[in-house]
Write a protein that holds these residues in place. Sequence first.
Motif, PDB file in Angstrom:
ATOM      1  N   LEU A 188      92.287  25.191  76.444  1.00 23.32           N
ATOM      2  CA  LEU A 188      90.984  24.926  75.842  1.00 23.32           C
ATOM      3  C   LEU A 188      90.597  25.250  74.464  1.00 23.32           C
ATOM      4  CD1 LEU A 188      89.051  26.592  78.980  1.00 23.32           C
ATOM      5  CD2 LEU A 188      89.251  24.122  78.350  1.00 23.32           C
ATOM      6  N   GLU A 189      91.709  25.565  73.767  1.00 20.30           N
ATOM      7  CA  GLU A 189      91.738  25.878  72.337  1.00 20.30           C
ATOM      8  C   GLU A 189      90.567  26.823  72.076  1.00 20.30           C
ATOM      9  OE1 GLU A 189      91.194  21.813  70.671  1.00 20.30           O
ATOM     10  OE2 GLU A 189      93.303  21.431  70.993  1.00 20.30           O
ATOM     11  N   LEU A 190      90.566  27.778  72.647  1.00 17.25           N
ATOM     12  CA  LEU A 190      89.743  28.909  72.281  1.00 17.25           C
ATOM     13  C   LEU A 190      89.842  30.082  71.648  1.00 17.25           C
ATOM     14  CD1 LEU A 190      88.402  29.381  76.135  1.00 17.25           C
ATOM     15  CD2 LEU A 190      87.076  28.243  74.387  1.00 17.25           C
ATOM     16  N   LEU A 191      91.128  30.020  71.114  1.00 16.40           N
ATOM     17  CA  LEU A 191      91.649  31.088  70.412  1.00 16.40           C
ATOM     18  C   LEU A 191      91.429  30.927  68.680  1.00 16.40           C
ATOM     19  CD1 LEU A 191      94.782  32.027  72.364  1.00 16.40           C
ATOM     20  CD2 LEU A 191      92.536  33.333  72.128  1.00 16.40           C
ATOM     21  N   ARG A 192      91.206  31.827  67.941  1.00 12.17           N
ATOM     22  CA  ARG A 192      91.281  31.742  66.621  1.00 12.17           C
ATOM     23  C   ARG A 192      92.083  32.817  65.866  1.00 12.17           C
ATOM     24  NH1 ARG A 192      88.021  35.414  64.146  1.00 12.17           N
ATOM     25  NH2 ARG A 192      86.311  36.579  65.489  1.00 12.17           N
ATOM     26  N   GLY A 193      92.533  32.757  64.648  1.00 11.75           N
ATOM     27  CA  GLY A 193      93.268  33.877  64.054  1.00 11.75           C
ATOM     28  C   GLY A 193      92.084  34.967  63.712  1.00 11.75           C
ATOM     29  N   ALA A 194      92.660  36.148  63.760  1.00 18.83           N
ATOM     30  CA  ALA A 194      91.812  37.396  63.591  1.00 18.83           C
ATOM     31  C   ALA A 194      92.470  38.381  62.917  1.00 18.83           C
ATOM     32  CB  ALA A 194      91.427  37.936  64.856  1.00 18.83           C
ATOM     33  N   GLU A 195      91.718  39.297  62.043  1.00 17.53           N
ATOM     34  CA  GLU A 195      92.217  40.349  61.426  1.00 17.53           C
ATOM     35  C   GLU A 195      91.208  41.452  61.663  1.00 17.53           C
ATOM     36  OE1 GLU A 195      92.609  39.492  57.416  1.00 17.53           O
ATOM     37  OE2 GLU A 195      90.545  38.661  57.034  1.00 17.53           O
ATOM     38  N   ILE A 196      91.834  42.689  61.399  1.00 14.86           N
ATOM     39  CA  ILE A 196      90.942  43.807  61.118  1.00 14.86           C
ATOM     40  C   ILE A 196      90.900  44.408  60.018  1.00 14.86           C
ATOM     41  CG2 ILE A 196      90.703  46.224  62.322  1.00 14.86           C
ATOM     42  CD1 ILE A 196      92.332  45.340  64.711  1.00 14.86           C
ATOM     43  N   LYS A 197      89.616  44.548  59.358  1.00 16.80           N
ATOM     44  CA  LYS A 197      89.553  44.760  57.781  1.00 16.80           C
ATOM     45  C   LYS A 197      88.537  45.992  57.711  1.00 16.80           C
ATOM     46  CE  LYS A 197      89.644  41.857  54.625  1.00 16.80           C
ATOM     47  NZ  LYS A 197      89.292  40.674  53.707  1.00 16.80           N
ATOM     48  N   GLY A 198      88.872  46.946  56.836  1.00 17.06           N
ATOM     49  CA  GLY A 198      87.811  47.805  56.883  1.00 17.06           C
ATOM     50  C   GLY A 198      88.365  49.120  56.036  1.00 17.06           C
ATOM     51  N   ASP A 199      87.258  49.910  55.705  1.00 21.01           N
ATOM     52  CA  ASP A 199      87.509  51.036  54.563  1.00 21.01           C
ATOM     53  C   ASP A 199      87.700  52.276  55.237  1.00 21.01           C
ATOM     54  OD1 ASP A 199      87.922  49.052  52.531  1.00 21.01           O
ATOM     55  OD2 ASP A 199      85.845  49.268  52.101  1.00 21.01           O
ATOM     56  N   LEU A 200      88.464  53.075  55.103  1.00 23.13           N
ATOM     57  CA  LEU A 200      88.118  54.441  55.547  1.00 23.13           C
ATOM     58  C   LEU A 200      87.601  55.482  54.653  1.00 23.13           C
ATOM     59  CD1 LEU A 200      91.761  54.716  56.823  1.00 23.13           C
ATOM     60  CD2 LEU A 200      89.929  54.189  58.429  1.00 23.13           C
ATOM     61  N   PRO A 201      87.270  56.538  55.241  1.00 22.88           N
ATOM     62  CA  PRO A 201      86.374  57.386  54.163  1.00 22.88           C
ATOM     63  C   PRO A 201      86.885  57.764  52.931  1.00 22.88           C
ATOM     64  CG  PRO A 201      85.826  58.031  56.798  1.00 22.88           C
ATOM     65  CD  PRO A 201      87.056  56.967  56.620  1.00 22.88           C
ATOM     66  N   ASP A 202      88.408  58.247  53.013  1.00 25.66           N
ATOM     67  CA  ASP A 202      89.068  58.290  51.853  1.00 25.66           C
ATOM     68  C   ASP A 202      89.306  57.352  51.101  1.00 25.66           C
ATOM     69  OD1 ASP A 202      90.877  56.998  53.201  1.00 25.66           O
ATOM     70  OD2 ASP A 202      92.321  58.657  53.338  1.00 25.66           O
ATOM     71  N   GLY A 203      88.762  56.120  51.173  1.00 25.62           N
ATOM     72  CA  GLY A 203      88.696  54.911  50.340  1.00 25.62           C
ATOM     73  C   GLY A 203      90.167  53.937  50.641  1.00 25.62           C
ATOM     74  N   ASP A 204      90.935  54.615  51.661  1.00 27.43           N
ATOM     75  CA  ASP A 204      91.983  53.625  52.128  1.00 27.43           C
ATOM     76  C   ASP A 204      91.511  52.730  52.791  1.00 27.43           C
ATOM     77  OD1 ASP A 204      94.741  53.013  52.341  1.00 27.43           O
ATOM     78  OD2 ASP A 204      95.328  54.834  53.669  1.00 27.43           O
ATOM     79  N   LYS A 205      92.357  51.376  52.779  1.00 28.52           N
ATOM     80  CA  LYS A 205      91.978  50.265  53.391  1.00 28.52           C
ATOM     81  C   LYS A 205      92.867  49.723  54.342  1.00 28.52           C
ATOM     82  CE  LYS A 205      89.706  48.160  49.195  1.00 28.52           C
ATOM     83  NZ  LYS A 205      88.490  48.112  49.548  1.00 28.52           N
ATOM     84  N   VAL A 206      92.097  49.093  55.461  1.00 31.80           N
ATOM     85  CA  VAL A 206      92.930  48.972  56.657  1.00 31.80           C
ATOM     86  C   VAL A 206      92.815  47.194  56.634  1.00 31.80           C
ATOM     87  CG1 VAL A 206      93.368  48.755  59.152  1.00 31.80           C
ATOM     88  CG2 VAL A 206      92.800  50.909  58.021  1.00 31.80           C
ATOM     89  N   ASN A 207      93.775  46.547  56.793  1.00 23.50           N
ATOM     90  CA  ASN A 207      93.857  45.123  57.013  1.00 23.50           C
ATOM     91  C   ASN A 207      94.976  44.588  57.912  1.00 23.50           C
ATOM     92  OD1 ASN A 207      93.306  42.482  56.752  1.00 23.50           O
ATOM     93  ND2 ASN A 207      94.221  42.211  54.717  1.00 23.50           N
ATOM     94  N   ALA A 208      94.557  44.593  59.170  1.00 21.64           N
ATOM     95  CA  ALA A 208      95.685  44.301  60.215  1.00 21.64           C
ATOM     96  C   ALA A 208      95.713  42.712  60.668  1.00 21.64           C
ATOM     97  CB  ALA A 208      95.495  45.298  61.322  1.00 21.64           C
ATOM     98  N   THR A 209      96.640  42.202  60.468  1.00 22.29           N
ATOM     99  CA  THR A 209      96.646  40.506  60.824  1.00 22.29           C
ATOM    100  C   THR A 209      97.593  40.390  61.769  1.00 22.29           C
ATOM    101  OG1 THR A 209      98.189  40.276  59.107  1.00 22.29           O
ATOM    102  CG2 THR A 209      95.841  40.039  58.485  1.00 22.29           C
ATOM    103  N   GLY A 210      97.670  39.074  62.183  1.00 21.01           N
ATOM    104  CA  GLY A 210      98.655  38.567  63.006  1.00 21.01           C
ATOM    105  C   GLY A 210      98.446  38.595  64.505  1.00 21.01           C
ATOM    106  N   PHE A 211      97.196  38.433  64.753  1.00 25.55           N
ATOM    107  CA  PHE A 211      96.823  38.424  66.346  1.00 25.55           C
ATOM    108  C   PHE A 211      95.705  37.257  66.431  1.00 25.55           C
ATOM    109  CE2 PHE A 211      94.214  41.632  64.747  1.00 25.55           C
ATOM    110  CZ  PHE A 211      92.953  41.561  65.308  1.00 25.55           C
ATOM    111  N   PHE A 212      95.415  37.102  67.559  1.00 22.68           N
ATOM    112  CA  PHE A 212      94.403  36.158  67.694  1.00 22.68           C
ATOM    113  C   PHE A 212      93.255  36.734  68.868  1.00 22.68           C
ATOM    114  CE2 PHE A 212      98.357  33.961  66.927  1.00 22.68           C
ATOM    115  CZ  PHE A 212      97.651  32.874  66.302  1.00 22.68           C
ATOM    116  N   MET A 213      92.043  35.998  68.674  1.00 28.29           N
ATOM    117  CA  MET A 213      90.953  36.586  69.762  1.00 28.29           C
ATOM    118  C   MET A 213      90.162  35.299  70.096  1.00 28.29           C
ATOM    119  SD  MET A 213      88.341  38.316  67.174  1.00 28.29           S
ATOM    120  CE  MET A 213      86.994  38.596  68.533  1.00 28.29           C
ATOM    121  N   VAL A 214      89.593  35.441  71.019  1.00 32.01           N
ATOM    122  CA  VAL A 214      88.608  34.320  71.557  1.00 32.01           C
ATOM    123  C   VAL A 214      87.371  33.847  70.627  1.00 32.01           C
ATOM    124  CG1 VAL A 214      87.108  33.530  73.487  1.00 32.01           C
ATOM    125  CG2 VAL A 214      89.192  34.505  73.966  1.00 32.01           C
TER     126      VAL A 214
END
Length: 264
Positions: A188-214
Amino acid sequence: MTDSLNGAAAAAAAPVAAQATQRIALVDRKRHAGKRVRPITDWAFAREANAVPLTGVEFGEAAREMPIGFVHVGKDENDRPKIVPMALMGLRERENLLVSADGSWNGRFVPATLRRYPFAYVRTPSGGDQLSLVIDEACEGLNDSEGELLITAEGEPTDYLQQIMRFLDRYELEQQRTEVFCARLVELELLRGAEIKGDLPDGDKVNATGFFMVDEDKLNKLPDAEVLALHRTGMMALIHTHLVAMGQVQALAQRLESRKVAKT
């Protein structure tokens, strides 16, 4: 920091839980005569598994404390992309935020992929569709004196080992059902590439990639007949559970921040 979840694809194909050293062997009545397995109390073997495969029947429990994404693991028999749902347990490579420093499990739900350890089913090259029981002989719980006996004095599987095989039978069945669900998402072609991005309180950044979501926009544009079919097969409930589960990213971020604070 930028971390990829592509390594989870390898974990999805692994016969047993991810760990640094494995010695996978077929369970054999002679080789494993007298061998015993202690119950798992130390989850250190999963410390570096930031994501593990999940079956659809587990979505409800998993969604209460961890995100559920999808990873690409190759092609199916029709040469279409093959995807596998994954329980995301970390925001950085080789870090499971649910395994504490002492090896204890810091959560309510443990994915069946990990609960089956050190056992798994594999398809041997000469076996066709036949499944064979294997064990990770590097498991610390495998020994000669403590825990559950694997093989009787007559060389037959003990009640314990038969119970393990029944668990793996159910797991295999749920995997097959989950494959049908995932194939439908691809169709049904319902998936798209996704990533998790954000800033932690100490200023460190999170950018997780390589997965899909609906993709919710694509989901909302499906014809009514397709939506009804997804409802009747129970697939729509899995889709909504997956989308709700992605809200647990913040819970993982809080676990990561708490871990970093504890180390300072």
